[in-house]
Design a protein around this motif. Structure first.
Motif, short mmCIF file in Angstrom:
data_model
loop_
_atom_site.label_atom_id
_atom_site.label_comp_id
_atom_site.label_asym_id
_atom_site.label_seq_id
_atom_site.Cartn_x
_atom_site.Cartn_y
_atom_site.Cartn_z
N GLN A 4 0.84 -1.19 0.00
CA GLN A 4 0.00 0.00 0.00
C GLN A 4 0.88 1.24 0.00
O GLN A 4 1.84 1.34 0.76
CB GLN A 4 -0.92 0.00 1.22
CG GLN A 4 -1.93 -1.14 1.21
CD GLN A 4 -2.85 -1.12 2.42
OE1 GLN A 4 -2.56 -0.49 3.44
NE2 GLN A 4 -3.98 -1.81 2.32
N ALA A 5 0.53 2.18 -0.86
CA ALA A 5 1.36 3.38 -1.00
C ALA A 5 0.51 4.58 -1.38
O ALA A 5 -0.54 4.45 -2.03
CB ALA A 5 2.45 3.16 -2.05
N MET A 6 0.98 5.75 -0.98
CA MET A 6 0.39 7.01 -1.37
C MET A 6 1.44 7.82 -2.11
O MET A 6 2.62 7.80 -1.73
CB MET A 6 -0.11 7.79 -0.15
CG MET A 6 -1.27 7.13 0.57
SD MET A 6 -1.50 7.67 2.29
CE MET A 6 -1.56 9.44 2.13
N ILE A 7 1.03 8.51 -3.16
CA ILE A 7 1.92 9.43 -3.88
C ILE A 7 1.28 10.81 -3.81
O ILE A 7 0.21 11.05 -4.37
CB ILE A 7 2.13 9.00 -5.33
CG1 ILE A 7 2.76 7.59 -5.38
CG2 ILE A 7 3.04 9.99 -6.05
CD1 ILE A 7 2.94 7.05 -6.77
N LEU A 8 1.97 11.69 -3.10
CA LEU A 8 1.48 13.05 -2.89
C LEU A 8 2.08 13.96 -3.96
O LEU A 8 3.29 13.94 -4.19
CB LEU A 8 1.91 13.54 -1.50
CG LEU A 8 1.75 15.03 -1.20
CD1 LEU A 8 0.27 15.39 -1.07
CD2 LEU A 8 2.50 15.40 0.08
N LEU A 9 1.25 14.77 -4.59
CA LEU A 9 1.72 15.75 -5.56
C LEU A 9 1.20 17.12 -5.16
O LEU A 9 -0.01 17.30 -4.95
CB LEU A 9 1.27 15.41 -6.97
CG LEU A 9 1.76 16.37 -8.06
CD1 LEU A 9 2.08 15.62 -9.35
CD2 LEU A 9 0.71 17.46 -8.36
N SER A 10 2.12 18.09 -5.04
CA SER A 10 1.71 19.45 -4.69
C SER A 10 2.64 20.45 -5.35
O SER A 10 3.84 20.19 -5.53
CB SER A 10 1.74 19.65 -3.17
OG SER A 10 1.39 20.98 -2.82
N ASP A 11 2.08 21.63 -5.67
CA ASP A 11 2.89 22.67 -6.30
C ASP A 11 3.11 23.88 -5.39
O ASP A 11 3.68 24.88 -5.82
CB ASP A 11 2.21 23.15 -7.60
CG ASP A 11 0.99 24.03 -7.33
OD1 ASP A 11 0.37 23.90 -6.25
OD2 ASP A 11 0.65 24.85 -8.20
N GLY A 12 2.67 23.80 -4.13
CA GLY A 12 2.74 25.00 -3.31
C GLY A 12 3.07 24.74 -1.85
O GLY A 12 3.59 23.69 -1.47
N GLN A 13 2.75 25.70 -1.04
CA GLN A 13 3.01 25.68 0.40
C GLN A 13 1.71 25.35 1.13
O GLN A 13 0.70 26.01 0.92
CB GLN A 13 3.51 27.06 0.85
CG GLN A 13 3.50 27.29 2.34
CD GLN A 13 4.57 26.50 3.06
OE1 GLN A 13 5.73 26.51 2.65
NE2 GLN A 13 4.20 25.81 4.13
N PRO A 14 1.70 24.32 1.98
CA PRO A 14 0.47 24.04 2.74
C PRO A 14 0.13 25.23 3.62
O PRO A 14 0.99 25.79 4.30
CB PRO A 14 0.84 22.80 3.57
CG PRO A 14 2.33 22.74 3.57
CD PRO A 14 2.78 23.36 2.29
N ASN A 15 -1.14 25.63 3.62
CA ASN A 15 -1.55 26.81 4.38
C ASN A 15 -2.85 26.59 5.15
O ASN A 15 -3.43 27.53 5.68
CB ASN A 15 -1.67 28.04 3.48
CG ASN A 15 -2.52 27.79 2.25
OD1 ASN A 15 -3.38 26.91 2.25
ND2 ASN A 15 -2.28 28.54 1.19
N VAL A 16 -3.31 25.33 5.20
CA VAL A 16 -4.46 24.96 6.02
C VAL A 16 -4.05 23.72 6.80
O VAL A 16 -3.49 22.78 6.24
CB VAL A 16 -5.71 24.66 5.16
CG1 VAL A 16 -6.88 24.21 6.06
CG2 VAL A 16 -6.11 25.88 4.34
N GLY A 17 -4.33 23.70 8.10
CA GLY A 17 -3.93 22.55 8.92
C GLY A 17 -2.43 22.54 9.15
O GLY A 17 -1.76 23.57 9.11
#
Length: 553
Positions: free
Chosen positions: A141-154
């Motif tokens: 089981q695996a997750m692949i996270l993709l993001s282009d920015g800075q987390p700003n919630v939580g």
């Protein structure tokens, strides 16, 4: 080597004088089996996709296409799901086996993705983790996270998100991360992948998303050992001062536990430890440090353990060096310098950063065994530092610096060769499943095309193009250019959407097509690609008569 991994141990000196009190370095080298043994696990993968407002436009369009390609290339025993996060998080496509009907449904569901809102990365990770049922015996089981920015919630700091991902990892779910474009927070994304036992990669251009997903999936499918730890047990008179690379550590009754990433086929990790040593008075062989590598096989859950001892002779006189430990220690120290330089550059002290990097480069060139142009790890690291020094001396604008910073981190740590998804992007040197997935992404149907060197070093050479081809002077470039004005990984040529494209990879001196500097451009018949003093012609109409070794296929 066992069916899973091998552990080797070295001290930087082969002997030490009786009663000497010195700083010593030890190398623990972990080598995973070259190919997975036995049945490979099925994959259950959740894609965790940033759909905040900054992803609008081509960025999200390419992610949608990549998701659809992944659904098409997975086997029916594999499962795929999609979670999107912006201000909140929601399931876009439920986790299900990729039957023909499920592929069609995932294809349609992915097309509904829309970009808006903020970046609740914490919410996306937590929501995706809840989609997994109890893990099956033959499943990874695996997750692949993709993001282009800075987390700003939580949760938004590297430490806070790493803590959340460790709890996910405790449930047997690995987490890898893809940093999309130059504006993502690489500190956060690396913290997430390190805590999740996975890998980080910098996706410099939207068109590279599909290949990045394929490599991330392949490395998960080819894991040979998970839950990997290294237990270090010092002897009397030995103090562990530091484990380079700042891995997660904890003290216990048996010694110092070092958490390592899951090991995929072909991985090699060099763990360098700084010790303060007080040698015994009695001459003879002495065990300075004990080490135990442990983990479990992904399918059988068979427990694995292998022991090694860092031995040194206690004898009068100055001890000779152990070359492999000398090189690894020098690279680890250079990595620390890169981290210090990055901190200075983040504060826009580019002169200070360049000075730190120059000092680190000088130390590497003075390391026993260094030979310029030798194509070994020392020479490759010197070349990488040279690129970074040039970049600092340019005093880059903030946007350019962010791209250069992430490109340098994508190269990874000198000493921790598998901690990042980095290096050669062709099919050369990748694990079996990475090769398979890249081919399923389209490498098997790439039309015949060549890059022919028409001016500069290597004139007359020709390179057959694969689906993705790194160009540069680095050790692992599929198309190597012997020119100091060309970056280690200068550019990438890929086949996408029925044609070939060239993408600049944050290079120092840029990439030019027909004389014009480009970030990305299509390649058309007869056009020229200029990197430093080298000019290459793009040729599809006929096979060149002079061909270099076909590394790109």
């Amino acid at each position: 080597m066992s069916n899973h991994a091998a552990l080797e141990s070295f001290a930087i000196h082969r002997s030490i004088a009786p009663k000497a009190e010195v700083t010593e370095y030890a190398l623990l080298r972990v080598r995973a089996a070259a190919t997975p043994v036995g049945e490979r696990p099925s994959l259950s993968v959740m894609l965790v996709i940033d759909t905040s407002g900054s992803m609008a436009g081509e960025a999200l369009t390419q992610v949608i296409r990549s998701t659809q390609k992944i659904a098409e290339m997975l086997d029916e025993r594999d499962a795929l799901g999609v979670v999107a996060f912006s201000s909140g998080a929601a399931t876009v496509s439920p986790l299900r086996r990729m039957t023909r009907e499920a592929r069609a449904a995932t294809h349609a569901e992915a097309a509904t993705l829309r970009a808006s809102g903020n970046t609740n990365m914490s919410g996306g990770l937590a929501h995706a983790a809840l989609q997994f049922p109890a893990r099956g015996g033959d499943e990874r089981q695996a997750m692949i996270l993709l993001s282009d920015g800075q987390p700003n919630v939580g949760a938004s700091t590297p430490q806070a998100l790493a803590d959340e991902v460790r709890r996910i990892r405790e449930r047997g779910v690995a987490v890898s991360s893809l940093g999309y474009g130059p504006s993502h927070n690489d500190d956060v994304m690396i913290a997430v992948s390190d805590a999740g036992g996975g890998r980080y990669a910098f996706v410099a251009d939207t068109k590279l998303a599909a290949g990045s997903f394929a490599r991330a999936l392949g490395s998960q499918r080819d894991v040979v050992l998970e839950g990997v730890e290294l237990l270090l047990t010092p002897s009397d008179g030995v103090e562990i001062r530091k484990v380079f690379g700042e891995p997660r550590t904890s003290f216990g009754a048996g010694g110092l536990k070092v958490s390592l990433p899951d090991l995929a086929a072909g991985d090699e990790l060099n763990i360098v430890v700084e010790l303060r040593v007080r040698a015994p008075a009695r001459e003879g062989a002495w065990v300075m440090l004990g080490a135990t590598l442990s983990g479990r096989a992904p399918v059988t859950r068979e427990l694995f353990a292998e022991e090694a001892s860092v031995r040194i002779a206690v004898a009068p006189g100055e001890g000779a060096f152990e070359p492999v430990a000398v090189v690894a220690s020098a690279l680890a120290i250079a990595d620390e310098a890169r981290t210090r330089a990055r901190g200075l550059a983040d504060r826009h002290d580019f002169a200070g950063a360049a000075a730190v990097l120059r000092s680190a480069r000088q130390a590497l060139t003075e390391t026993p065994g260094y030979r310029k142009g030798s194509d070994d790890p020392l020479d490759d690291a010197v070349e990488a530092l040279s690129d970074e020094i040039t970049n600092m001396e340019k005093v880059p604008a903030e946007a350019e610096y962010q791209k250069l910073r992430k490109a340098a981190r994508d190269y990874g740590d000198f000493a921790q060769s598998s901690s990042r998804v980095s290096g050669n992007r062709s099919l050369v040197g990748q694990s079996p499943s990475q090769v398979m997935y890249m081919r399923r992404m389209g490498a098997a149907v790439v039309p015949e095309a060549w890059l022919v060197v028409v001016a500069g070093p290597g004139e007359g050479s020709a390179f057959r193009l694969a689906a993705e081809n790194d160009i540069g002077r680095g050790l692992n470039a599929a198309i190597r250019i012997d020119d100091p004005n060309v970056s280690r990984v200068n550019s990438r040529v890929l086949f996408e959407g029925g044609g070939f494209w060239v993408i600049d990879c944050g290079s120092t001196n840029g990439t030019r097509v027909n004389g014009a500097r480009v970030e990305r451009a299509p390649l058309t018949e007869g056009c020229t690609l200029e990197l430093g003093a080298v000019t290459l012609r793009f040729d599809t109409k006929s096979s060149p008569t002079s061909r270099a070794p076909d590394k790109a296929t």
